[in-house]
Design a protein around this motif. Structure first.
Motif, PDB file in Angstrom:
ATOM      1  N   ASP A 147      -2.333  -5.722  11.136  1.00 61.00           N
ATOM      2  CA  ASP A 147      -3.496  -4.870  10.925  1.00 61.00           C
ATOM      3  C   ASP A 147      -2.968  -3.488  10.557  1.00 61.00           C
ATOM      4  O   ASP A 147      -2.767  -2.631  11.424  1.00 61.00           O
ATOM      5  CB  ASP A 147      -4.346  -4.810  12.191  1.00 61.00           C
ATOM      6  CG  ASP A 147      -5.601  -3.959  12.013  1.00 61.00           C
ATOM      7  OD1 ASP A 147      -5.956  -3.680  10.850  1.00 61.00           O
ATOM      8  OD2 ASP A 147      -6.193  -3.557  13.024  1.00 61.00           O
ATOM      9  N   SER A 148      -2.687  -3.293   9.282  1.00 57.47           N
ATOM     10  CA  SER A 148      -2.027  -2.062   8.839  1.00 57.47           C
ATOM     11  C   SER A 148      -3.030  -0.924   8.693  1.00 57.47           C
ATOM     12  O   SER A 148      -4.075  -1.084   8.049  1.00 57.47           O
ATOM     13  CB  SER A 148      -1.310  -2.294   7.501  1.00 57.47           C
ATOM     14  OG  SER A 148      -0.281  -3.242   7.647  1.00 57.47           O
ATOM     15  N   ARG A 149      -2.688   0.213   9.317  1.00 58.12           N
ATOM     16  CA  ARG A 149      -3.530   1.400   9.209  1.00 58.12           C
ATOM     17  C   ARG A 149      -2.648   2.611   8.933  1.00 58.12           C
ATOM     18  O   ARG A 149      -1.523   2.685   9.418  1.00 58.12           O
ATOM     19  CB  ARG A 149      -4.320   1.612  10.499  1.00 58.12           C
ATOM     20  CG  ARG A 149      -5.263   0.463  10.830  1.00 58.12           C
ATOM     21  CD  ARG A 149      -6.023   0.679  12.104  1.00 58.12           C
ATOM     22  NE  ARG A 149      -6.822  -0.488  12.455  1.00 58.12           N
ATOM     23  CZ  ARG A 149      -7.614  -0.569  13.521  1.00 58.12           C
ATOM     24  NH1 ARG A 149      -7.712   0.471  14.352  1.00 58.12           N
ATOM     25  NH2 ARG A 149      -8.310  -1.670  13.761  1.00 58.12           N
ATOM     26  N   ARG A 150      -3.178   3.536   8.157  1.00 64.28           N
ATOM     27  CA  ARG A 150      -2.432   4.734   7.757  1.00 64.28           C
ATOM     28  C   ARG A 150      -1.006   4.350   7.351  1.00 64.28           C
ATOM     29  O   ARG A 150      -0.020   4.880   7.865  1.00 64.28           O
ATOM     30  CB  ARG A 150      -2.429   5.778   8.880  1.00 64.28           C
ATOM     31  CG  ARG A 150      -3.801   6.385   9.134  1.00 64.28           C
ATOM     32  CD  ARG A 150      -3.740   7.602  10.036  1.00 64.28           C
ATOM     33  NE  ARG A 150      -2.961   8.692   9.444  1.00 64.28           N
ATOM     34  CZ  ARG A 150      -3.435   9.560   8.549  1.00 64.28           C
ATOM     35  NH1 ARG A 150      -4.683   9.444   8.113  1.00 64.28           N
ATOM     36  NH2 ARG A 150      -2.673  10.541   8.090  1.00 64.28           N
ATOM     37  N   THR A 151      -0.951   3.411   6.415  1.00 62.84           N
ATOM     38  CA  THR A 151       0.330   2.852   5.974  1.00 62.84           C
ATOM     39  C   THR A 151       0.527   3.111   4.488  1.00 62.84           C
ATOM     40  O   THR A 151      -0.405   2.968   3.687  1.00 62.84           O
ATOM     41  CB  THR A 151       0.392   1.341   6.265  1.00 62.84           C
ATOM     42  OG1 THR A 151       0.320   1.150   7.688  1.00 62.84           O
ATOM     43  CG2 THR A 151       1.679   0.717   5.753  1.00 62.84           C
ATOM     44  N   VAL A 152       1.750   3.485   4.137  1.00 63.42           N
ATOM     45  CA  VAL A 152       2.146   3.694   2.747  1.00 63.42           C
ATOM     46  C   VAL A 152       3.305   2.761   2.451  1.00 63.42           C
ATOM     47  O   VAL A 152       4.269   2.685   3.220  1.00 63.42           O
ATOM     48  CB  VAL A 152       2.573   5.156   2.493  1.00 63.42           C
ATOM     49  CG1 VAL A 152       2.963   5.356   1.033  1.00 63.42           C
ATOM     50  CG2 VAL A 152       1.462   6.128   2.888  1.00 63.42           C
ATOM     51  N   LEU A 153       3.204   2.033   1.349  1.00 60.99           N
ATOM     52  CA  LEU A 153       4.280   1.159   0.884  1.00 60.99           C
ATOM     53  C   LEU A 153       4.749   1.685  -0.462  1.00 60.99           C
ATOM     54  O   LEU A 153       3.933   1.852  -1.373  1.00 60.99           O
ATOM     55  CB  LEU A 153       3.788  -0.288   0.782  1.00 60.99           C
ATOM     56  CG  LEU A 153       4.802  -1.383   0.414  1.00 60.99           C
ATOM     57  CD1 LEU A 153       4.292  -2.748   0.902  1.00 60.99           C
ATOM     58  CD2 LEU A 153       5.080  -1.465  -1.087  1.00 60.99           C
ATOM     59  N   VAL A 154       6.036   1.952  -0.575  1.00 55.85           N
ATOM     60  CA  VAL A 154       6.576   2.488  -1.829  1.00 55.85           C
ATOM     61  C   VAL A 154       7.831   1.719  -2.207  1.00 55.85           C
ATOM     62  O   VAL A 154       8.405   0.970  -1.414  1.00 55.85           O
ATOM     63  CB  VAL A 154       6.932   3.990  -1.712  1.00 55.85           C
ATOM     64  CG1 VAL A 154       5.776   4.791  -1.169  1.00 55.85           C
ATOM     65  CG2 VAL A 154       8.177   4.202  -0.853  1.00 55.85           C
ATOM     66  N   GLY A 155       8.269   1.964  -3.444  1.00 55.59           N
ATOM     67  CA  GLY A 155       9.582   1.474  -3.829  1.00 55.59           C
ATOM     68  C   GLY A 155       9.646   0.920  -5.230  1.00 55.59           C
ATOM     69  O   GLY A 155       8.660   0.901  -5.981  1.00 55.59           O
ATOM     70  N   ASP A 156      10.846   0.486  -5.548  1.00 56.04           N
ATOM     71  CA  ASP A 156      11.086  -0.246  -6.790  1.00 56.04           C
ATOM     72  C   ASP A 156      10.763  -1.702  -6.487  1.00 56.04           C
ATOM     73  O   ASP A 156      11.577  -2.425  -5.924  1.00 56.04           O
ATOM     74  CB  ASP A 156      12.552  -0.070  -7.226  1.00 56.04           C
ATOM     75  CG  ASP A 156      12.881  -0.883  -8.462  1.00 56.04           C
ATOM     76  OD1 ASP A 156      11.960  -1.508  -9.037  1.00 56.04           O
ATOM     77  OD2 ASP A 156      14.068  -0.911  -8.852  1.00 56.04           O
ATOM     78  N   LEU A 157       9.563  -2.094  -6.856  1.00 58.14           N
ATOM     79  CA  LEU A 157       9.119  -3.469  -6.596  1.00 58.14           C
ATOM     80  C   LEU A 157       9.520  -4.408  -7.715  1.00 58.14           C
ATOM     81  O   LEU A 157       9.304  -5.617  -7.621  1.00 58.14           O
ATOM     82  CB  LEU A 157       7.599  -3.499  -6.370  1.00 58.14           C
ATOM     83  CG  LEU A 157       7.080  -2.553  -5.274  1.00 58.14           C
ATOM     84  CD1 LEU A 157       5.589  -2.801  -5.027  1.00 58.14           C
ATOM     85  CD2 LEU A 157       7.868  -2.687  -3.981  1.00 58.14           C
ATOM     86  N   ASN A 158      10.101  -3.870  -8.783  1.00 58.62           N
ATOM     87  CA  ASN A 158      10.673  -4.657  -9.878  1.00 58.62           C
ATOM     88  C   ASN A 158       9.676  -5.619 -10.514  1.00 58.62           C
ATOM     89  O   ASN A 158      10.069  -6.630 -11.106  1.00 58.62           O
ATOM     90  CB  ASN A 158      11.914  -5.415  -9.393  1.00 58.62           C
ATOM     91  CG  ASN A 158      13.197  -4.690  -9.777  1.00 58.62           C
ATOM     92  OD1 ASN A 158      13.339  -4.243 -10.919  1.00 58.62           O
ATOM     93  ND2 ASN A 158      14.136  -4.574  -8.846  1.00 58.62           N
ATOM     94  N   ILE A 159       8.396  -5.288 -10.405  1.00 56.97           N
ATOM     95  CA  ILE A 159       7.347  -6.069 -11.062  1.00 56.97           C
ATOM     96  C   ILE A 159       6.356  -5.082 -11.678  1.00 56.97           C
ATOM     97  O   ILE A 159       5.920  -4.138 -11.016  1.00 56.97           O
ATOM     98  CB  ILE A 159       6.615  -7.005 -10.075  1.00 56.97           C
ATOM     99  CG1 ILE A 159       7.590  -8.012  -9.455  1.00 56.97           C
ATOM    100  CG2 ILE A 159       5.476  -7.749 -10.790  1.00 56.97           C
ATOM    101  CD1 ILE A 159       6.988  -8.838  -8.326  1.00 56.97           C
ATOM    102  N   ALA A 160       6.026  -5.311 -12.942  1.00 53.01           N
ATOM    103  CA  ALA A 160       5.001  -4.523 -13.637  1.00 53.01           C
ATOM    104  C   ALA A 160       3.763  -5.412 -13.740  1.00 53.01           C
ATOM    105  O   ALA A 160       3.697  -6.290 -14.597  1.00 53.01           O
ATOM    106  CB  ALA A 160       5.502  -4.119 -15.025  1.00 53.01           C
TER     107      ALA A 160
END
Length: 269
Positions: A147-160
């Protein structure tokens, strides 16, 4: 009232080699938090003193010699999340996570470097591509159970993922980074409870790139880019989204990475 928290994500493609560029970025943007991928430095050699001299007093990192590696540099206190999964049973330094305790409010921050996947988009003959798909599947399963709250996911996900995240949708449909098995999986990961913060500011029908190959001699003229770098937020943070910028000029800096930094501002709602 606290001002915005400025976050930057960047595949720096060797932290020690490009420390001068990180210094330039810091002077240019004054970020509060910088998430790096492909740091390519083992932990004992991590340049902590040089980063603290730039103002990043709080550091969280995992690295290995010559490959991969992720790091979070922060002006605000960090509280690393314990017991993070060992994705695909590999100790390959592709993910770290921490609480960022900022005056604007604490956020949970995940920094990912998803495998590139090699050249052949067939998991039966290309183990690198099979690893990439399994990696995204495992992340998706893990976030689905939270149950994700106030969450940021970042990065080089290598998918466009989107049609206008690549210079030619038709020509890249069979090229690793834009194939349906990848884009569909990234969509399922997004649907575990995230909003694409970059596309919150730039409509899906507009071109948006963060990576240009070293093979393009005149990258600006050809503009054959892809959006491989991402910032996602949980819906409760959407009211705090106050600015986003792709630092396109960084692709022309001396000895640049082939990725450019992406900046996001979060302001108290």
């Amino acid at each position: 009232m606290p001002t915005a928290m400025r976050l930057v994500t960047w595949n720096i493609n060797s932290l020690r080699l490009r420390l001068p560029l990180l210094e330039k970025l810091t002077t240019h943007l004054l970020p509060d938090v910088v998430c790096l991928q492909e740091t390519k430095v083992p932990d004992p050699l991590f340049p902590a003193d040089a980063l603290r001299a730039l103002g990043y007093e709080h550091l969280h990192y995992r690295g290995m010699k010559g490959y991969n590696g992720v790091a979070i540099l922060s002006r605000h206190p960090l509280e690393p999340l314990p017991d993070m999964p060992n994705w695909c049973d590999k100790e390959d330094c592709r993910h770290i996570a921490t609480m960022v305790h900022a005056p604007q409010g604490s956020v949970e921050l995940h920094d990912f470097y998803i495998p590139a996947g090699g050249d052949e988009p067939d998991p039966d003959i290309n183990p690198k591509f099979a690893h990439k798909l399994a990696f995204v599947d495992e992340i998706t399963e893990w976030f689905s159970a939270r149950d994700s709250r106030r969450t940021v996911l970042v990065g080089d996900l290598n998918i466009a993922p989107l049609e206008h995240d690549v210079w030619s949708h038709k020509q890249l449909l069979k090229i690793v980074s834009h194939t349906p098995p990848e884009t569909q999986r990234l969509g399922r990961l997004l649907d575990t409870g995230f909003v694409d913060a970059m596309r919150h500011f730039v409509p899906p029908e507009e071109k948006l790139y963060t990576w240009w190959s070293y093979r393009n001699r005149d990258w600006q003229k050809s503009d054959r880019g892809r959006r491989l770098d991402h910032i996602w937020v949980t819906p409760d943070l959407v009211p705090e989204l106050s600015g986003m910028m792709v630092i396109r000029e960084a692709r022309d800096w001396v000895s640049p990475s082939d990725h450019v930094p992406v900046m996001l501002d979060l302001s108290p709602a």
